[in-house]
Motif scaffolding. Structure first.
Motif, PDB file in Angstrom:
ATOM      1  N   GLY A  62     -90.796   7.010  38.124  1.00 24.45           N
ATOM      2  CA  GLY A  62     -91.334   7.394  36.835  1.00 24.45           C
ATOM      3  C   GLY A  62     -92.036   8.730  36.953  1.00 24.45           C
ATOM      4  N   VAL A  63     -92.141   9.433  35.842  1.00 30.76           N
ATOM      5  CA  VAL A  63     -92.834  10.717  35.786  1.00 30.76           C
ATOM      6  C   VAL A  63     -94.084  10.535  34.934  1.00 30.76           C
ATOM      7  N   TYR A  64     -95.235  10.916  35.493  1.00 34.52           N
ATOM      8  CA  TYR A  64     -96.500  10.766  34.785  1.00 34.52           C
ATOM      9  C   TYR A  64     -97.282  12.075  34.800  1.00 34.52           C
ATOM     10  N   ALA A  65     -97.974  12.329  33.698  1.00 32.10           N
ATOM     11  CA  ALA A  65     -98.816  13.509  33.565  1.00 32.10           C
ATOM     12  C   ALA A  65    -100.258  13.066  33.336  1.00 32.10           C
ATOM     13  N   PHE A  66    -101.196  13.854  33.846  1.00 30.08           N
ATOM     14  CA  PHE A  66    -102.619  13.578  33.615  1.00 30.08           C
ATOM     15  C   PHE A  66    -103.385  14.881  33.721  1.00 30.08           C
ATOM     16  N   TRP A  67    -104.628  14.866  33.236  1.00 29.14           N
ATOM     17  CA  TRP A  67    -105.432  16.077  33.265  1.00 29.14           C
ATOM     18  C   TRP A  67    -106.085  16.271  34.629  1.00 29.14           C
ATOM     19  N   HIS A  68    -106.243  17.521  35.027  1.00 28.37           N
ATOM     20  CA  HIS A  68    -106.763  17.878  36.342  1.00 28.37           C
ATOM     21  C   HIS A  68    -108.155  17.302  36.588  1.00 28.37           C
ATOM     22  N   GLN A  99     -87.975  19.036  45.037  1.00 25.25           N
ATOM     23  CA  GLN A  99     -88.548  18.057  45.967  1.00 25.25           C
ATOM     24  C   GLN A  99     -89.109  16.853  45.203  1.00 25.25           C
ATOM     25  N   MET A 100     -89.714  17.113  44.058  1.00 24.47           N
ATOM     26  CA  MET A 100     -90.196  16.016  43.223  1.00 24.47           C
ATOM     27  C   MET A 100     -89.017  15.174  42.731  1.00 24.47           C
ATOM     28  N   ALA A 101     -87.922  15.835  42.381  1.00 24.58           N
ATOM     29  CA  ALA A 101     -86.727  15.115  41.936  1.00 24.58           C
ATOM     30  C   ALA A 101     -86.179  14.227  43.048  1.00 24.58           C
ATOM     31  N   GLU A 102     -86.243  14.702  44.283  1.00 27.18           N
ATOM     32  CA  GLU A 102     -85.802  13.887  45.413  1.00 27.18           C
ATOM     33  C   GLU A 102     -86.696  12.660  45.571  1.00 27.18           C
ATOM     34  N   VAL A 151     -84.268  15.013  36.282  1.00 25.54           N
ATOM     35  CA  VAL A 151     -83.817  13.748  36.884  1.00 25.54           C
ATOM     36  C   VAL A 151     -83.145  12.833  35.865  1.00 25.54           C
ATOM     37  N   GLY A 152     -83.095  13.257  34.608  1.00 24.51           N
ATOM     38  CA  GLY A 152     -82.463  12.433  33.581  1.00 24.51           C
ATOM     39  C   GLY A 152     -83.307  11.269  33.113  1.00 24.51           C
ATOM     40  N   ALA A 153     -84.634  11.377  33.280  1.00 27.89           N
ATOM     41  CA  ALA A 153     -85.523  10.313  32.818  1.00 27.89           C
ATOM     42  C   ALA A 153     -85.592  10.314  31.298  1.00 27.89           C
TER      43      ALA A 153
END
Length: 211
Positions: free
Chosen positions: A51-57, A111-114, A147-149
């Motif tokens: 899964g791909v997740y985003a968050f604040w620094h 690299q993240m996609a891998e 990655v096609g998510a």
């Protein structure tokens, strides 16, 4: 190209990450964590990737402890400060991928996609490494599209008692024995505007009056 560090920097890199990871464990073991989930949404679960997740620094410290040992791939900037952070989170059980929108971004995304292809969660500080604060950059949406998510997740971690640094992101250091609530607004389409909206909703959940 690898960085060439001064003798002073090499000493700092040898000492500070070990000390920082120990202090994070000592401080954060006193914390209480709660998930606050929007209707129809779900919190991420250990071993539930990819899964791909985003968050604040500003939530990085508490997130590093809350998700320690999950083997999450996290994007860290290619700088001396980034190297300090990368070595620290690796000691907490993360996989640090080096790159940012300004340095090594294309290689880092591959690299993240891998890592995604290997079944891992991939986390990106959406406003990192230098801001503007709480303005999402396209990294998470670009990775999801690569990655096609079908979707991107978001969360916002906020201690109820914290020291707030006078940094660009108003970085949060939780006070001992505080409660950290992690707000999950739900999955969104892998588009920059949608990711920004999800993170804004997570902050809105945190700022809503307690009923």
């Amino acid at each position: 190209m690898p960085f060439i560090y001064t003798t002073k920097q090499r000493i700092i890199l040898a000492v500070v990450p070990r000390l920082a990871s120990l202090l994070i464990r000592l401080l954060c073991c006193t914390l209480r964590f709660e998930d606050v989930v929007a209707p129809g949404a779900a919190a991420a679960e250990r071993g539930g990737g990819p899964g791909v997740y985003a968050f604040w620094h500003r939530s990085l410290l508490v997130a590093a402890y809350r998700f320690r040992g999950w083997k999450i791939a996290i994007l860290i900037s290619r700088s001396f400060d980034g190297e300090l952070i990368a070595r620290t989170v690796e000691l907490l059980g993360f996989t640090a991928i080096r790159g940012s929108s300004s340095r090594g971004g294309a290689v880092a995304l591959r690299q993240m996609a891998e890592a995604y292809g290997a079944g891992h969660y991939c986390a990106i500080t959406a406003d990192g490494p230098r801001g503007p604060a709480q303005v999402a950059k396209p990294g998470a949406s670009q990775l999801a599209q690569l990655v096609g998510a079908e979707s991107v997740g978001a969360f916002y971690a906020l201690p109820d008692k914290a020291w707030v640094l006078k940094s660009w992101d108003r970085f949060l250091i939780p006070k001992p024995f505080s409660t950290v609530r992690i707000y999950w607004p739900g999955l969104v389409a892998p588009e920059l505007e949608a990711v920004q909206g999800a993170l804004d909703r997570a902050v809105g959940m945190a700022e809503a009056p307690v009923k």
